[in-house]
Design an enzyme around this catalytic site. Structure first.
Site, PDB file in Angstrom:
ATOM      1  N   ARG A   6      27.183  15.235   1.243  1.00 48.15           N
ATOM      2  CA  ARG A   6      25.903  15.554   0.591  1.00 48.15           C
ATOM      3  C   ARG A   6      25.029  16.352   1.543  1.00 48.15           C
ATOM      4  O   ARG A   6      24.541  15.824   2.546  1.00 48.15           O
ATOM      5  CB  ARG A   6      25.186  14.281   0.150  1.00 48.15           C
ATOM      6  CG  ARG A   6      23.838  14.567  -0.495  1.00 48.15           C
ATOM      7  CD  ARG A   6      23.291  13.420  -1.330  1.00 48.15           C
ATOM      8  NE  ARG A   6      22.880  12.269  -0.541  1.00 48.15           N
ATOM      9  CZ  ARG A   6      22.188  11.238  -1.041  1.00 48.15           C
ATOM     10  NH1 ARG A   6      21.836  11.238  -2.320  1.00 48.15           N
ATOM     11  NH2 ARG A   6      21.864  10.220  -0.269  1.00 48.15           N
ATOM     12  N   ASP A  10      16.956   4.046   2.461  1.00 50.13           N
ATOM     13  CA  ASP A  10      16.934   5.443   2.869  1.00 50.13           C
ATOM     14  C   ASP A  10      15.616   6.065   2.432  1.00 50.13           C
ATOM     15  O   ASP A  10      14.682   5.358   2.022  1.00 50.13           O
ATOM     16  CB  ASP A  10      18.161   6.206   2.357  1.00 50.13           C
ATOM     17  CG  ASP A  10      18.187   6.351   0.833  1.00 50.13           C
ATOM     18  OD1 ASP A  10      17.173   6.051   0.162  1.00 50.13           O
ATOM     19  OD2 ASP A  10      19.232   6.781   0.310  1.00 50.13           O
TER      20      ASP A  10
END
Length: 542
Positions: free
Chosen positions: A161, A450
């Site tokens: 990603r 996150d």
């Protein structure tokens, strides 16, 4: 002459990634696509302003033919992506890389985005670790001498990603044909370096260069990525369609363009993912000034079963399977605690319930943030899938989701509590501090958090203040009240001489307590990274 030049001093191993040929490839990528990227970012601002001014999102009338055409399909899974029932997520530091490859998951989301703090060492180090892992050369030793090696006979398929379109990489500078110098695009940097170094090795190993695409807001941004893929395949001698992408539907606007996003990427698309936390953040961000009807309750009360989230996931599964794409479910971020087996058992039961719902709804796979959750998640998908690699054949024709349902918060119980305010302050502050120290996947209160978690937390604080929300206990949420909670959280922290809480406090004030609302907290936070200037060196021409 166009070029990509470094603004940092040399590092012993960085030259293995930042080779002249790799930087020349990045320069060509920027020549082709940097201007279009900027146009897409400007279009985002216009679209966001329209929503703020009262325009409701809708399914686009101009793309109705794409949605109603039942014939077209996407490329689907590449080699190694047929079965994705459990994917582990995590940053690309060396220890995590080894642990992910040993985890037993079907795939690993190797994350340079929300789970990575984008220090230059983390970004280039992550590229090195991925390159070593793909070539079977990865290992890790702790200062105490504990060694980590890949021992699994079958390792997960790597899906990298890159960072989103909105971010820059200020340690690289792009000089265009007109002589303008700008920081490089973080997206093109992450994608380009990974593809350049690893595409052929991945193909030789029986898999391929696969990507998760974050933060897309519409189908035109998907078109840009598809053009990047097509150009890069030609430039590197790859067959068209070699690259596969799974797109995160983690913005509220993208939920209205799922068909169109898949259509634009149809030669490269493998699936869609329900990025639940960023999706909630996006809804708040875009509607924060639209009145009390868009106020959400404490973060832990926004479950996947509330109507607007249910509509989103049901539409995602139906759209994916109609087009031959995989539907990948959301994150389970619980960290098992071996010292508290009873609490762990309760949490694992919740994880199992969440994954049972996803598998029952038709999802083909799901995410977990910790290796100890893999068996629990796999059991729920095994019960539904059996020996099948996926359930794309389950079409869900009974699903019918309207634009109103995607935005309908009227049936949600909207209780905000004093504890919810305090939790948002605490989590946002502690995460930002961790991020500034270079740790983007942070263990906070038993969860692996996150950047999305901090984004929800700070955006809720901003919205609650500006909408004059009163908590269940009768406390009016004002700047002064949040300042008080911030002071209390800071007072209770175990501080050290080298912590970054002073900077984290300033950033949290900027993104949650000021009148302005930065679109992403990582943009102002990134300014706190210093660039170490290298000695003058010749630019690498494209």
């Amino acid at each position: 002459m166009t070029s990509i030049t470094r603004t940092t001093a040399p590092d012993p191993r960085h030259d293995e990634i930042l080779t002249p040929d790799a930087l020349a490839f990045l320069a060509r990528l920027h020549d082709q696509f940097a201007h279009r990227r900027q146009e897409r970012l400007e279009a985002r601002m216009s679209a966001r302003t329209a929503i703020e001014n009262g325009r409701d999102l809708r399914f686009l009338p101009e793309t109705r033919a794409i949605r109603e055409n039942t014939e077209w399909r996407v490329a689907g899974p590449g080699p190694g992506l047929e079965d994705r029932r459990v994917e582990i997520t995590g940053p690309t530091d060396r220890k995590m890389t080894v642990n992910a490859l040993n985890s037993g998951a079907k795939a690993w989301l190797a994350d340079l985005e929300d789970a990575t703090s984008p220090t230059w060492a983390n970004i280039v180090g992550g590229q090195l670790n991925l390159r070593d892992a793909i070539r079977g050369e990865i290992d890790f030793a702790t200062p105490e001498g504990r060694e980590y090696r890949v021992t699994a006979t079958e390792t997960p398929t790597i899906i990298m990603r890159p960072r989103g379109w909105h971010l820059v990489e200020k340690h690289l500078c792009h000089t265009d044909r007109a002589g303008h110098r700008r920081p490089a695009s973080a997206s093109l940097t992450d994608f380009g370096l990974y593809l350049f170094h690893n595409a052929h090795a991945l193909i030789a190993g029986g898999r391929g260069p696969y990507f998760y695409l974050p933060k897309l807001e519409n189908h035109l941004e998907a078109r840009l990525w598809d053009d990047v893929f097509t150009w890069s395949e030609s430039a590197l001698g790859l067959a068209h369609g070699t690259i596969r992408a799974t797109i995160l539907i983690e913005t509220i606007s993208a939920a209205f363009e799922m068909d169109e996003i898949l259509y634009e990427l149809r030669d490269h698309a493998a699936g869609l993912n329900a990025g639940r936390w960023d999706y909630i953040f996006s809804l708040i961000k875009n509607h924060r000034d639209r009145g009390r009807s868009f106020v959400l309750p404490d973060r832990d009360r926004i479950t996947m079963t509330v109507p607007f989230m249910r509509a989103y996931t049901e539409l995602l599964v139906q759209t994916c399977h109609k087009r031959g794409a995989h539907a990948i479910g959301g994150m389970s971020a619980f960290i098992p605690n071996r010292r508290d087996p009873e609490a762990t058992e309760r949490a694992l039961a919740k994880v199992a319930e969440d994954k049972r719902r996803e598998a029952g709804d038709g999802f083909d796979g799901t995410w977990v943030a910790h290796p100890d959750l893999i068996d629990t998640a796999r059991a729920e998908f095994d019960a539904v899938l059996g020996d099948r690699p996926n359930q794309v054949d389950r079409q869900r024709p009974e699903v019918s989701v309207s634009a109103r349902e995607l935005l309908d918060l009227s049936t949600i119980e909207k209780t905000v509590t004093d504890a919810g305010v305090r939790a948002n302050v605490s989590v946002a502050l502690r995460y930002i501090e961790s991020w500034l120290r270079g740790v983007g996947a942070a263990a906070i209160d038993g969860l692996m958090e996150d950047a999305a978690t901090a984004e929800i937390s700070r955006s809720q604080l901003w919205q609650w203040i500006h909408q004059g929300v009163v908590t269940e206990e009768g406390t009016r949420i004002t700047r002064a009240h949040v300042e008080h909670e911030l002071h209390e959280v800071l007072r209770m922290l175990d501080r050290s001489l080298d912590d970054r809480y002073d900077d984290a406090e300033n950033i949290l004030r900027q993104v949650a307590l000021e009148d302005g609302f930065p679109t992403f907290l990582t943009i102002p936070a990134y300014a706190h990274y210093l660039v170490e200037t290298a000695p003058a060196r010749e630019p690498l021409a494209a």
